[in-house]
Design an enzyme around this catalytic site. Structure first.
Site, short mmCIF file in Angstrom:
data_model
loop_
_atom_site.label_atom_id
_atom_site.label_comp_id
_atom_site.label_asym_id
_atom_site.label_seq_id
_atom_site.Cartn_x
_atom_site.Cartn_y
_atom_site.Cartn_z
N ASN A 410 -21.32 23.92 -49.99
CA ASN A 410 -20.94 24.44 -51.30
C ASN A 410 -20.11 25.71 -51.23
O ASN A 410 -19.65 26.18 -52.27
CB ASN A 410 -22.20 24.73 -52.12
CG ASN A 410 -23.04 23.51 -52.32
OD1 ASN A 410 -24.11 23.37 -51.74
ND2 ASN A 410 -22.54 22.59 -53.12
N VAL A 417 -17.05 28.72 -54.70
CA VAL A 417 -18.47 28.42 -54.76
C VAL A 417 -18.64 27.18 -55.61
O VAL A 417 -18.31 27.18 -56.80
CB VAL A 417 -19.26 29.60 -55.35
CG1 VAL A 417 -20.73 29.26 -55.46
CG2 VAL A 417 -19.05 30.85 -54.51
N CYS A 418 -19.12 26.11 -54.99
CA CYS A 418 -19.24 24.83 -55.66
C CYS A 418 -20.65 24.71 -56.23
O CYS A 418 -21.61 24.52 -55.49
CB CYS A 418 -18.95 23.71 -54.68
SG CYS A 418 -18.90 22.12 -55.44
N LEU A 419 -20.76 24.85 -57.54
CA LEU A 419 -22.07 24.86 -58.17
C LEU A 419 -21.92 24.35 -59.59
O LEU A 419 -21.00 24.77 -60.31
CB LEU A 419 -22.65 26.28 -58.18
CG LEU A 419 -24.13 26.46 -58.48
CD1 LEU A 419 -24.98 25.77 -57.45
CD2 LEU A 419 -24.46 27.93 -58.55
#
Lengths: 609, 111
Positions: A410, A417-419
């Site tokens: 992530n 930031v992969c969220l």
């Protein structure tokens, strides 16, 4: 309204006379901002005057410092800077040579001199106002009773230079003592030494202000006074001469201060700070003494490092170019940001530290310590956060200080930031950002718990289905081993160049947990699997997954031996030998040859295994 | 910190104005009456003028955020009796700056 007024102390009677005829609803103690009779005839003081005079602040500060205790009792109600503008131009040429002399002679006091340089913008304006408030005739020499005290302080500080913390304490005490003495002397000498001063002696309430401000300033100006006493005298007499033509010229019009006028005084401050920071490396002493002295400072500041704090300089923030300082935000936006600050100040967990910026409410910086039992244990991970104008309707924008390493599915190399909570990935309704319900604290806790977890491999979309299977577990273990290597590299990057305002925290943190990291690396080298070690029981494996791969053990051993150990030694960590019993690092003094011996024996041990 | 007095009824004649208290670090408190729609820069200037100092001698802090001068009491959601902290503006080196600022916050939070 009446209970509100009764609780407050009555302002001086002189200030009431300045207020015009009050209306019925207006209380006499309340000052109406609109109807206030400005002492400068309604012309506000220009910030441009500060900007022009800042280059000559050193001489002005040194001259006016001797009078500070005496002048301060007239600070309340004294007129503004009426003569500041015309005085600047005649002084610029005459004071050029003394400045160059001061720069050359202060080579030995370069560090303390930097403090004095950086104190220019504030002290000049303060002293200028106080000095102009008095109509001191030309040629009169004001007493400088501070000179003997500064000599004592200098000797005291020099004798304790080996201990930075103790030196600071003793200098602070001496400063306070001199402050009290200055107050006493100012009270005694005022009616005798300065008969020309027609202003009456104000109440005692003015003195606490003097006691507060004086210790801060006298510490910074201490060394140059002792060295250049004669030079300051000459500069002082030069300064008094231009007052004669000023009386003929009368009051000069000051430039109006608008919103654009606020920026020029601030901008040079940032630039000068950056320039002085660059100047530090050539002046620094050898590495060993620098590291040792700095660590004493860092450890002290590390112990009292606040979980949430407001700082000033946002120049190295990733989103510094988005928006400006003077940008106006809506009322709801500002209120929401303040609520976020309040929530962060109260409810931050112990592994997350946040810094907000004074002049940029839309920027934030957070550091998350990797949790125990994960491949990220003892690592520091920094995130820069930006609140867009449409916040809280849209989620904040988060950037990770990756350093080019992708330590998690992530957290990308570019810092993305992969969220789902941040809107950078899809998710169901509960996982996405809910306006007016989701908070920044939730984002940080999610990053800590969901991203930096025990098995980061399964964070990748599509891989979570293989959790529990033999193939998935073996791939996850390999990914965790690689992640730990990258986490060690991130530690090294952080030690070499920590972000601004987190230097104390980073150095102190790695100084404290260096032995834990090395012990864990030793366990990994012996075959433990990363992500299963807990600090309390380093040798117990929770999982029976078996030994880690040979490549991982070799990589950990090589990295620790070549890079990590060197960085820890540079940091000042002492007693770097895993077999030895742990002792207090501060009490051990290890010679250079002993370090070489230990490194050699360590290398032999590695080669034998 | 600020203690808004919500239980107090607002006088009709005072509806367009707000009574603000400016508290300095040496305990001195001054009351100001300011229009809710007027920028606070005038209040900051009047306070510095009474102290005989320039505008940048103080850092005005309300609810933990520094007032830049262009905000209005309506924008900052100020009410009668709200306290603005006038902190002495400090400057110094990088490390010293952090220390001084922490000291200001320490004083501000009443710890």
């Amino acid at each position: 309204m009446e209970p509100n007024v009764v609780e407050i102390a009555t302002p001086p009677a002189a200030s009431c006379s300045r207020i015009r005829t009050p209306t019925k609803a207006e209380t006499p103690e309340v000052i109406d901002v609109e109807e206030y009779d400005l002492q400068n005839g309604g012309v506000p003081n220009g910030n441009n005057v500060d900007y022009k005079n800042k280059g000559k602040a050193i001489d002005f500060d040194s001259m006016s410092y001797g009078d500070y205790g005496e002048e301060d009792e007239y600070a309340v109600g004294s007129p503004g800077d009426d003569y500041g503008y015309p005085e600047s131009s005649p002084l610029s040429n005459s004071l050029l040579d003394p400045e160059s002399l001061i720069y050359e002679d202060d080579e030995n006091y370069s560090e303390q001199y930097d403090f004095e340089m950086e104190a220019e913008p504030d002290n000049y304006s303060m002293y200028q106002d106080l000095f102009d408030g008095k109509d001191i005739p030309t040629g009169v020499e004001v007493s400088m009773d501070w000179f003997p005290n500064s000599a004592d302080k200098e000797s005291a500080s020099s004798s304790k230079s080996s201990h930075a913390n103790n030196g600071n304490n003793s200098s602070k005490k001496a400063t306070k003592a001199s402050g009290i003495h200055s107050q006493f002397s100012s009270d005694m000498e005022t009616p005798v030494a300065q008969p020309w001063n027609a202003l009456p002696h104000k109440a005692e309430g003015v003195i606490p202000n003097s006691a507060y401000a004086l210790p801060q300033n006298s510490k910074a100006f201490q060394p140059p006074y002792a060295v250049h006493y004669s030079a300051l005298k000459t500069a002082f007499s030069n300064y008094l001469q231009p007052q004669t033509p000023d009386t003929v010229l009368g009051e000069a019009p000051a430039p109006a201060a608008g919103s654009s006028g606020l920026l020029p005084p601030n901008t040079p401050g940032f630039k000068s700070n950056a320039a002085r920071f660059k100047e530090e490396p050539p002046i620094l002493p050898p590495d060993d003494s620098r590291v040792k002295r700095n660590m004493e400072d860092y450890l002290g500041l590390y112990l009292f490092f606040k979980r949430f704090d407001i700082v000033e300089d946002f120049s190295d923030h990733h989103y510094a170019s988005k928006g400006t300082t003077s940008k106006q935000h809506s009322k709801d936006w500002a209120k929401r940001i303040q609520d976020e600050w309040r929530i962060l100040e109260k409810d931050l967990p112990e592994m997350i530290f946040v810094r907000a910026y004074e002049s940029r409410m839309d920027l934030l910086r957070a550091v998350i310590i990797g949790a125990q039992g994960t491949p990220y244990h003892d690592g520091l991970f920094f995130f820069d956060i930006f609140f867009p104008d449409t916040y809280p309707s849209t989620p904040p924008i988060v950037h990770y200080h990756s350093g080019g390493l992708r330590i998690n599915p992530n957290l990308y190399n570019c810092g993305k930031v992969c969220l789902s909570l941040l809107g950078t990935w899809s998710g169901n309704q509960r996982e996405k950002w809910i306006p007016n319900t989701s908070t920044m604290l939730q984002v940080l806790v999610s990053i800590q718990g969901l991203i930096l977890n025990q098995k980061p491999y399964f964070n990748e979309p599509g891989y979570e289905r293989s959790a529990g299977s033999a193939h998935g577990e073996s791939t996850s273990k390999a990914y965790s081993e690689n992640t730990f290597i990258l986490s060690l590299k991130t530690m090294v990057y952080t030690m070499r160049r920590p972000p601004k305002y987190f230097e104390d925290f980073a150095y102190g943190h790695f100084f404290s947990c260096a032995h834990d990291v090395l012990k864990a690396c030793n366990a990994y080298r012996n075959g433990a699997t990363p992500g299963y070690l807990v600090k309390g029981a380093p040798d117990v494996e929770e999982n029976s997954a078996g030994m880690s791969s040979l490549k991982f053990r070799t990589d950990v051993a090589t990295f620790v031996e070549t890079v990590l150990l060197k960085e820890f030694i540079l940091l000042g960590v002492l007693g770097l030998e895993p077999e030895e019993e742990e002792k207090t690092p501060e009490t051990i003094i290890v010679a250079e040859s002993s370090k070489c011996t230990r490194s050699r024996s360590k290398r032999d041990r590695v080669s034998s295994s | 910190m600020s203690n808004p007095q919500d239980d107090k009824p607002i006088d009709q004649e005072q509806e367009a104005h707000v009574i603000l208290k400016v508290k300095s670090q040496d305990g001195d408190e001054v009351l100001f009456k300011n229009k809710k729609s007027a920028p606070l820069k005038k209040l900051m200037y009047v306070y510095c003028d009474r102290r005989g100092l320039k505008l940048d001698a103080f850092a005005f802090i309300f609810n933990g955020a520094r007032i830049g001068g262009l905000e209005t009491p309506d924008e900052l959601d100020m009410e009668d009796g709200d306290v603005i902290d006038a902190c002495r503006a400090m400057s110094g080196g990088l490390r010293a700056n952090q220390r001084q600022w922490s000291y200001m916050l320490f004083d501000h939070n009443g710890l």
